[in-house]
Design an enzyme around this catalytic site. Sequence first.
Site, short mmCIF file in Angstrom:
data_model
loop_
_atom_site.label_atom_id
_atom_site.label_comp_id
_atom_site.label_asym_id
_atom_site.label_seq_id
_atom_site.Cartn_x
_atom_site.Cartn_y
_atom_site.Cartn_z
CG HIS B 260 -45.48 24.86 -7.10
ND1 HIS B 260 -46.36 24.70 -6.05
CD2 HIS B 260 -46.20 24.60 -8.22
CE1 HIS B 260 -47.55 24.37 -6.52
NE2 HIS B 260 -47.48 24.29 -7.84
N GLY B 261 -40.98 24.75 -5.99
CA GLY B 261 -39.58 25.06 -6.29
C GLY B 261 -38.88 25.70 -5.12
#
Lengths: 318, 413
Positions: B260-261
Amino acid sequence: MRQDLFTSNFKEMKKFISRLILFFIFSTLIYILMIIVSGAFAPKLLVKNMRVGGAFGFVGRRLEEARQKRNVDILVIGSSHAYRGYDPRIFRRNGYDICNLGSSAQTLIQTEYLMNKFSDDLNPKFVIIDIYPMLLNSDGLESTIDLVSNGEVSFETVKMTFNSNSLKAYNTLIFSSFNNILHLKDTKNGEFEGEKYISGGYVETYKNSKSFKRREKSVISVSDDQLNALKRILKKLEVEKIPFVLVQSPFARSNYNSYVNNKSIDTLLSKFGPYYNFNEKLNLPANMHYDDSHVNQYGVNIFNKYLIGILRKEKFIL
Amino acid sequence: MYDSKSLVAKKIWFWISIIVNLGFLATFKYFNFFAESFADSMSQLGLQTSVWTLNVILPVGISFYTFHGLSYVIDIYKNRIAPERDFVDYSLFVSFFPLLVAGPIERATHLLPQIKRKRSFNYVNAADGLRQILWGLFKKVVIADNCAEYANEIFNHSASYSGSTLLLGALFFTFQIYCDFSGYSDIALGTARLFGIDLLRNFAFPYFSRDIAEFWRRWHISLSTWFKDYLYIPLGGSKGSMWMKIRNTFVIFIVSGFWHGANWTFIIWGALNALFIMPSIIFNTNRNNMEIVAKGKLLPSVKEFFQIIFTFSLTILAWVFFRAATVSQAIQYLTNIFSVEIFRMPHEVPKLVCILLVIFMIIEWIGREGKYAIENFGSNWRPIFRWSFYSIIIFCIGMYMQTNETGFIYFQF
C-alpha cells in the site's frame, strides 16, 4: 453468422439506447419532483446541495423593493459590503434617496446583471460601485445562488447558473423556478438574529466580533472575466451619462493588512475612474466591526458621513 | 522464457522479468523509504549520513499494473498460460482503462481469454453494468466523500479533539475507505461490463464479516487472492507446521501492508491484521464463515450480530494506522480514544452523514447476497418502481454529493 451477430447486436443496442433515453427522461422528472418536494417540505437538515431562500443579506426583500422604486439619487451596488456599509437613513438625512443592490459575495459579473436589470427603472443620478478586492477572482457562485434562491429567475440568472456549472446552483434554480410559479415557500422574508432590514436595502447590525481570525499573508488575484464585467458596467454608465465612483469600503485592519498587493489593486482600480480606498483613509477601532470583513452600525455611521463629505467636496453629488 | 529449451534458461528469463517488474515499483515507490530508513538507523547509531532521494511523482496505479505484469509472467512460468503474441491484446490486458489506476488486479488467465474472444453486445449485461456504476458512484460521492470531510478534519487535527470525536473520526474513515475503494471497483466493474468484459470481484460486503479471516476473503479480494496464489502458497501456505503457517500469514500481511505504501503505518496495519487473524489460524477456524452472514434470513442471530460488531471494531482499530500520517500519531490517536474523554459528547455529530450511513448500511444488508448491493434490488418490482428507486439514488447523488473535489484514496497506490 457475422450478419446474424450484427443483427442481434443491433437489436440489443437499439433496445438499450431507447430504454436509456426513456430512463433519462423518467429520472429527470423524478429528480425535479424530488427537488421541489425537498425544497418545499424537507427539514433544513436534509437539504444539502440546494439553497431555499432565507440567505443572509435579505436579498429577496431588497430586490422586491428595488422593483418598486423609481428615479433614485444614488444607486449602491456590490457585495455584502454594499448592503452592510451604506445606511439609507444617513443618506436620507443628508437629502439623498438611495437604493442598495448588494448581495452576498456579489462579484462584478452579478453586479453587471443587476445593473442591466434595474438601472433603467431606478434611473440613478449617481452610482457607487463597492468593490471588495478579494472577490475580483471569485467565480461568483455564492452570489448566483443567493440571487436565484431568492426568486430571481430570468434568462440572465439561468445563464449565470450555467456559467457557474455548480450542482448547488442548478438545484437552486430548479426549485426557484417552480417556487415562483407554485409559491410553495416564502423565500423572501427570513429573519436573522441581531440583523434588521432597513428600507433602501441596508442591513443594520450592532453585532461585534471580539476576536478576528489570524490570516496568512496572501495575494489578491484578479480575473479577466471580472475586469471585463467592470469595463462593460462602466461603458454602460458612460453611455447613459451616469457619474460613478468605485469604493473600497473599510474592513478590519488585520484582514486588509494580510494582503500584500493592496497598492497594486489601488493602482489598477483607479485606472477605471474615481476610486476611493477607505481602508487607507479610515482606521476604525475593533468595536466598529461586525466581523473582520464588515463594519457594524457604529462603523457605518462614521464611514457614511465621511463618504458623503468626500462626494460633496468632489462635487459628485450636490 | 516460454520457449526456452532448458530449465536454467527458463529460470533466468523468469527472474529477469520479475526483477524488471519489481525494479520499477521499487524505484518509484520504495527507494526513498529505504534511503530514509537507512539514514534514520544510521543516525540512531550516531552516524550522520546524507542520503540521496528521488524527487519524482509516483506513477498513478503503479502497484496495480506491476502486479498485473507479475501475475502474467508467473503464470507463463508455471505453464498456466501461453505467452500472448498479439501486442495489442497484451497491451489491453495490462492497461485496460477501468482497472488501470486502482484495480481490480486482474489475472492473465481470466482477462486475456475475454479480450481475445469475440464479444457481442448484451442488453442484460450492459444494464447491469450501468446499475453497478450507479451504486459505485453513490458510494463514492455521497458516502465516502461526505465521510472524508469529517474524517480528514478529525485526523488532521487529532490532538485537539476528545476521545469520542476521535472514535467518530475513525468510524467515518472506516466507511470512507470502504465506499471510496469499493465504489471505484463497482464503477470499474460496471464500465468493463458495458464492453462485455467481466472483471474480478473486489469486495463482498466485508463489514458484515464474522471474523477477520472472513473479512480478508471479502476485502480487496483481487489483491488478497493474488498474495494467496503468488506468495502464500509458494511459501508453503498452510500445509506445513503451525510455525510455518504463522510465519507465512505474517509475511503476506506485512507485504500487503507494504504494497500500500512505503510507510511504517501501512506495515503496522498489515501486522495488526495478521495478529487479528492469528486465533483463526491457530485454532483452524479460518474457514468457518465461508457463506455470507444470515443467508436467506432477514436478520443475523444474536451471536452473529456480536461477531460482526467485534470484527468491525477490530477493523476500525487497524484503519487508524492506515490513515494516520505517522505511527506516533496513530498511537496517540488510539491512546486518546481509550481515555475518559470517550464519555464526552463528540465535538460535532454530522446528522445528515449519519442518516446517509444508516440508509446505506440497510441497503447493503438487504442486498448482501448479490454481487453488489443493488444488483437484485427490486428485481421483481414493476419497472416503474425499480426505475423510481434508481432515480432516487440519482437524486441523492445530486442532493448529497460532496461538491469539493475529493480524489480516490487508492489512486495513490
